[in-house]
Design an enzyme around this catalytic site. Structure first.
Site, PDB file in Angstrom:
ATOM      1  N   GLU A 256      -3.659   3.237   5.120  1.00 11.27           N
ATOM      2  CA  GLU A 256      -3.690   3.369   3.736  1.00 11.27           C
ATOM      3  C   GLU A 256      -4.241   1.964   3.141  1.00 11.27           C
ATOM      4  OE1 GLU A 256      -0.366   3.266   0.049  1.00 11.27           O
ATOM      5  OE2 GLU A 256      -0.007   1.980   2.140  1.00 11.27           O
ATOM      6  N   CYS A 290      -0.150  -1.541  -3.524  1.00  8.65           N
ATOM      7  CA  CYS A 290      -1.249  -0.777  -3.714  1.00  8.65           C
ATOM      8  C   CYS A 290      -0.949   0.435  -4.615  1.00  8.65           C
ATOM      9  CB  CYS A 290      -1.635  -0.139  -2.305  1.00  8.65           C
ATOM     10  SG  CYS A 290      -0.181   0.770  -1.466  1.00  8.65           S
TER      11      CYS A 290
END
Length: 489
Positions: A256, A290
């Site tokens: 990720e 993020c």
């Protein structure tokens, strides 16, 4: 709230042993200044030793039962619970996270280990039985069963140092793999405590869990490029992910990476609710996430109203002492990072964006002198032009960047105009439009009428393009960190 600062000693852990190193580095205390820990600087030899310990115990791990592994995960969850206050304080100091958010991170860590235990039991109960159904294979019978993939290298970030480790380590152990954990150099202390907790769990074989703190420039390539690694689970920047992908061999990549989440706001949206969601999505943990709302694409008809409401909403986000329960925003992780955030804001303003609030360094009165350079004001930009860097690059700062659109197609095209495709959000009261736009957005996860949030891992999440490979989540990660074996009769 005040706490007593403690200087921790963080060392390498491999093969069930704590290993001293010749060199160490210090971790800055982002709450009070000074040093929170002296951290061992692992050498390439230390990294290879940890991998040797992990691979040596692979066969033993493969023979462990789901019952045993679930019990380990539950024991780890209990150990984290017992040290909850200590871990929350460490996260505040090493990551610069307000205490309320730090407590929440520890709670999510506990829940992730518990859920990994539950999911492992469920997966074990769902094996497959198949019969041959093609010509020449009549009468064939087969059992398709899951088994561990081998040795998993876990690479964690500074922003959620403990919770992200849990999201990688818990599924890896529950699946029966050996683990080598490489924490972020800026925030390795909470995972050192996690290592102590694992070390205290009865029954975990020596070498099943290994901990290697140190500089990525020294041991990163050694770990990622070693053929003994079977899978790499990583959360970090897109640049770091690309580098590790180049260094690794034929391994499972579970990554990720960076994000630049767009929030598309249509004219029928509840503007008050949008302002609350987008302010939180942009400012939580000073935007160092993020999944942060990085750009807000607003129908021209409601642009000015939303900007005014965002301005009022952002006023309530207090920058204060990290151990104060009311504090919402603290410092950024490093002065270099503040420099980059300031550069993105200056670029947007130079191209014609309106600076509504913030936009500069302004440390609070309470900040120790050595931490003053790490503060950046919560910032609101309006009328951001499409060519501004801030609309395509990852920000990781406390910024809400608002830009206009005229119609649905333009909104979708501009939302998709980035190599970062992790998260997105759509705000509208029209059900069909919400789903149609969500389908057209290039993102791993789309939230309707709310800011992106990954939660505990209840649903798969991850990105497209430069935002990652694969999907994370407790059950999803367990599946990705296992392989299947077909036994044909």
């Amino acid at each position: 709230m005040t706490t007593q600062q403690t200087n921790h000693q963080v060392t390498v852990y491999a093969g069930g042993n704590w290993i001293e190193t010749d060199e160490s580095s210090s971790v800055l205390d982002l709450a009070d200044g000074g040093t929170i820990a002296d951290v061992a600087s692992a050498t390439p030899a230390d990294a290879r030793g940890a991998l040797a310990a992990a691979t040596d115990v692979e066969a033993t791990m493969c023979r462990t039962s789901v019952v045993e592994r679930a019990r380990w995960c539950e024991a780890i969850a209990e150990g984290v619970t017992e040290r909850q206050a200590e871990l929350a304080e460490i996260i505040v100091r090493e990551a610069g996270k307000p205490i309320a958010s730090a407590r929440s991170e520890v709670e999510s860590t506990v829940e992730r280990f518990r859920r990994a235990a539950d999911e492992a039991r469920l997966i074990a109960s769902n094996g497959e039985y198949r019969e041959g159904f093609t010509t020449g294979h009549e009468g064939w019978q087969s059992i398709v069963k899951p088994e561990p993939i081998g040795t998993v290298l876990c690479i964690t970030p500074y922003n959620y140092p403990l919770a992200t480790a849990a999201l990688q380590v818990a599924p890896a152990l529950a699946a029966g793999n050996s683990v080598v954990l490489k924490p972020a150099s800026a925030a390795p202390v909470s995972t050192a405590v996690l290592t102590e907790i694992v070390d205290d769990v009865d029954g975990v074989p020596d070498g099943a869990f290994n901990y290697v703190p140190g500089s990525g420039s020294v041991i990163g390539d050694v770990l990622a490029g070693d053929p003994r690694v079977d899978a790499i689970a990583m959360t970090g920047s897109s640049d770091a992910g690309r580098h590790i992908a180049r260094e690794s061999g034929i391994v499972t990549l579970h990554m990720e990476l960076g994000g630049n989440a767009p929030a598309i706001v249509f004219e029928d949206a509840d503007v008050r609710s949008v302002a609350e969601s987008c302010a939180g999505g942009a400012l939580k943990y000073a935007g160092q996430r993020c999944s942060a709302v990085s750009r807000i694409l607003v129908d021209d008809a409601v642009h000015d109203e939303l900007v005014a409401r965002l301005d009022r909403e952002m006023e309530t986000w207090d920058v204060g002492p990290l151990f104060d329960d009311e504090t919402a925003i603290g410092p950024l992780i490093s002065e270099d990072h503040v420099d980059r955030v300031e550069t993105l804001v200056d670029d947007a303003v130079s191209r014609g964006a309106s600076l509504v609030r913030g936009g500069s360094r302004d440390p609070p009165i309470h900040a120790p002198a050595e931490l003053e350079p790490l503060y950046f004001q919560p910032t609101l930009l309006a009328d951001v032009p499409p060519d501004a860097r801030i609309l395509s690059e990852e920000q990781f700062g406390p910024i809400a960047a608002v830009t206009r659109f005229d119609d649905r197609s333009e909104a979708v095209d501009r939302a998709n105009d980035s190599e970062l495709a992790l998260d997105a959000a759509v705000f509208t009261q029209a059900y069909e439009r919400a789903l149609e736009v969500a389908d057209r957005l290039d993102a791993g996860c789309v939230r309707i009428n709310g800011a992106p949030s990954h939660g505990l891992g209840d649903v798969p999440f991850g990105g497209n393009g430069d935002s990652g490979i694969g999907r994370e989540g407790i059950d999803t990660s367990i599946h990705d960190l296992m392989r299947t074996k077909s036994i044909v009769l």
